[in-house]
Design a protein around this motif. Structure first.
Motif, short mmCIF file in Angstrom:
data_model
loop_
_atom_site.label_atom_id
_atom_site.label_comp_id
_atom_site.label_asym_id
_atom_site.label_seq_id
_atom_site.Cartn_x
_atom_site.Cartn_y
_atom_site.Cartn_z
N PHE A 187 16.12 10.89 1.57
CA PHE A 187 16.50 12.35 0.62
C PHE A 187 15.08 13.50 1.46
CE2 PHE A 187 17.35 8.98 -1.82
CZ PHE A 187 18.39 8.93 -1.87
N ARG A 188 13.90 13.14 1.71
CA ARG A 188 12.81 14.04 1.43
C ARG A 188 12.95 14.83 -0.38
NH1 ARG A 188 13.87 19.43 4.43
NH2 ARG A 188 12.03 20.17 3.27
N SER A 189 12.92 15.68 -0.51
CA SER A 189 12.38 16.13 -2.18
C SER A 189 14.02 15.93 -2.80
CB SER A 189 12.18 17.33 -2.18
OG SER A 189 12.18 18.13 -2.04
N GLU A 190 14.58 15.64 -1.92
CA GLU A 190 15.82 16.12 -2.62
C GLU A 190 16.79 14.97 -3.77
OE1 GLU A 190 16.25 16.73 0.67
OE2 GLU A 190 15.63 18.61 0.54
N GLY A 191 15.97 13.92 -3.60
CA GLY A 191 16.53 12.45 -4.19
C GLY A 191 16.05 12.53 -5.53
N THR A 192 17.03 12.34 -6.54
CA THR A 192 16.36 11.81 -8.18
C THR A 192 14.95 10.85 -8.49
OG1 THR A 192 17.96 9.72 -8.14
CG2 THR A 192 18.43 12.60 -8.76
N PRO A 193 14.18 11.20 -9.25
CA PRO A 193 13.16 10.07 -9.65
C PRO A 193 14.06 8.54 -9.39
CG PRO A 193 13.09 11.03 -10.83
CD PRO A 193 14.25 12.35 -10.29
N ALA A 194 15.19 8.14 -9.99
CA ALA A 194 15.88 6.92 -9.78
C ALA A 194 16.08 6.10 -8.15
CB ALA A 194 17.05 6.46 -10.71
N GLN A 195 16.61 7.69 -7.53
CA GLN A 195 17.42 7.36 -6.05
C GLN A 195 15.99 6.64 -5.50
OE1 GLN A 195 19.20 11.26 -5.79
NE2 GLN A 195 21.06 10.13 -4.81
N ARG A 196 14.78 7.92 -5.60
CA ARG A 196 13.77 7.37 -4.76
C ARG A 196 13.13 6.35 -5.03
NH1 ARG A 196 12.46 12.60 -5.69
NH2 ARG A 196 11.48 12.02 -7.64
N LEU A 197 12.87 6.55 -5.91
CA LEU A 197 12.39 4.56 -7.11
C LEU A 197 13.10 2.93 -6.33
CD1 LEU A 197 11.08 2.91 -8.79
CD2 LEU A 197 12.15 2.72 -10.29
N ALA A 198 14.58 3.65 -5.71
CA ALA A 198 15.15 2.27 -5.93
C ALA A 198 15.18 2.28 -4.14
CB ALA A 198 16.87 2.84 -5.75
N LEU A 199 14.50 3.47 -3.72
CA LEU A 199 14.18 2.89 -2.39
C LEU A 199 12.92 2.48 -1.88
CD1 LEU A 199 16.10 6.05 -0.18
CD2 LEU A 199 17.14 3.40 -0.57
N ARG B 255 0.66 -1.29 0.03
CA ARG B 255 0.19 -0.19 0.12
C ARG B 255 1.38 1.06 0.19
NH1 ARG B 255 -3.79 -1.40 4.87
NH2 ARG B 255 -3.66 -3.05 4.02
N PRO B 256 0.44 2.05 -0.57
CA PRO B 256 0.64 3.30 -0.45
C PRO B 256 1.25 4.10 0.44
CG PRO B 256 -1.18 4.46 -1.75
CD PRO B 256 -0.40 2.49 -1.59
N GLY B 257 2.07 4.68 1.33
CA GLY B 257 2.19 5.66 2.56
C GLY B 257 1.92 6.50 3.00
N ILE B 258 1.63 7.62 3.33
CA ILE B 258 2.24 9.29 4.13
C ILE B 258 3.80 9.19 3.90
CG2 ILE B 258 1.58 10.87 5.78
CD1 ILE B 258 -0.99 9.15 6.23
N THR B 259 4.26 8.29 4.59
CA THR B 259 6.12 9.03 4.53
C THR B 259 6.29 6.95 4.02
OG1 THR B 259 7.77 9.30 5.19
CG2 THR B 259 6.27 8.09 6.60
N GLY B 260 7.62 7.22 3.30
CA GLY B 260 8.49 6.48 3.32
C GLY B 260 9.69 6.45 3.04
N LEU B 261 10.53 5.17 2.55
CA LEU B 261 12.08 4.93 3.16
C LEU B 261 12.39 6.45 2.08
CD1 LEU B 261 14.30 3.40 4.70
CD2 LEU B 261 14.44 2.28 2.12
N ALA B 262 12.03 7.07 0.77
CA ALA B 262 12.86 7.89 0.33
C ALA B 262 12.91 9.12 0.71
CB ALA B 262 12.19 7.37 -1.74
N GLN B 263 10.81 9.42 1.40
CA GLN B 263 11.13 10.37 1.92
C GLN B 263 12.19 10.26 4.22
OE1 GLN B 263 8.70 8.48 0.53
NE2 GLN B 263 8.73 9.82 -1.08
N ASP C 44 13.32 18.85 11.83
CA ASP C 44 14.86 19.21 11.23
C ASP C 44 14.40 20.81 10.11
OD1 ASP C 44 15.79 18.41 13.74
OD2 ASP C 44 17.25 16.99 12.13
N GLY C 45 14.26 20.01 9.44
CA GLY C 45 13.45 20.69 7.92
C GLY C 45 12.50 21.02 7.78
N GLY C 46 11.50 21.15 8.51
CA GLY C 46 10.06 21.95 7.77
C GLY C 46 9.64 20.98 7.06
N ALA C 47 8.88 21.82 5.64
CA ALA C 47 8.40 21.43 4.31
C ALA C 47 8.43 21.15 3.61
CB ALA C 47 6.98 22.72 4.46
N ASN C 48 8.97 20.97 2.09
CA ASN C 48 10.24 20.54 1.28
C ASN C 48 9.85 21.89 0.36
OD1 ASN C 48 9.89 18.33 1.93
ND2 ASN C 48 8.66 17.63 0.23
#
Length: 101
Positions: A59-71, A48-56, A97-101
């Protein structure tokens, strides 16, 4: 609204209904399917999709699409209650630590 994460509240309803999980790959829209290999899309959709995930949490929003997919795929292959707890803790740290994206 984004700064205090109020925009995430509707997703809480989806969790309560069982359409989403607290932790899992973030939901994609159908137009994003084109960015995946069919086997990667099928594997990513096994949970199931989640509110948060390993990629978030990583990386938060800094990861590339490939990095987010890998995670996202790593999460699908290795998900457990323990990993979910770690991701929730990491996410809370990111929010503090970082607030919103």
């Amino acid at each position: 609204i984004r700064m205090v994460r109020i925009d995430e509240l509707p997703q809480t309803w989806c969790v309560l209904k069982g359409d989403m999980s607290l932790v899992g790959p973030r939901p994609d829209v159908p137009a994003q399917v084109e960015g995946y290999l069919p086997r990667d899309w099928a594997e990513r959709c096994r949970v199931r999709p989640g509110i948060t995930g390993l990629a978030q949490a990583t990386f938060r929003s800094e990861g590339t699409p490939a990095q987010r997919l890998a995670l996202d795929l790593k999460y699908v292959r290795e998900h457990s209650v323990w990993l979910d707890l770690k991701i929730m803790i990491w996410t809370l740290g990111r929010l503090r630590d970082g607030g919103a994206n």
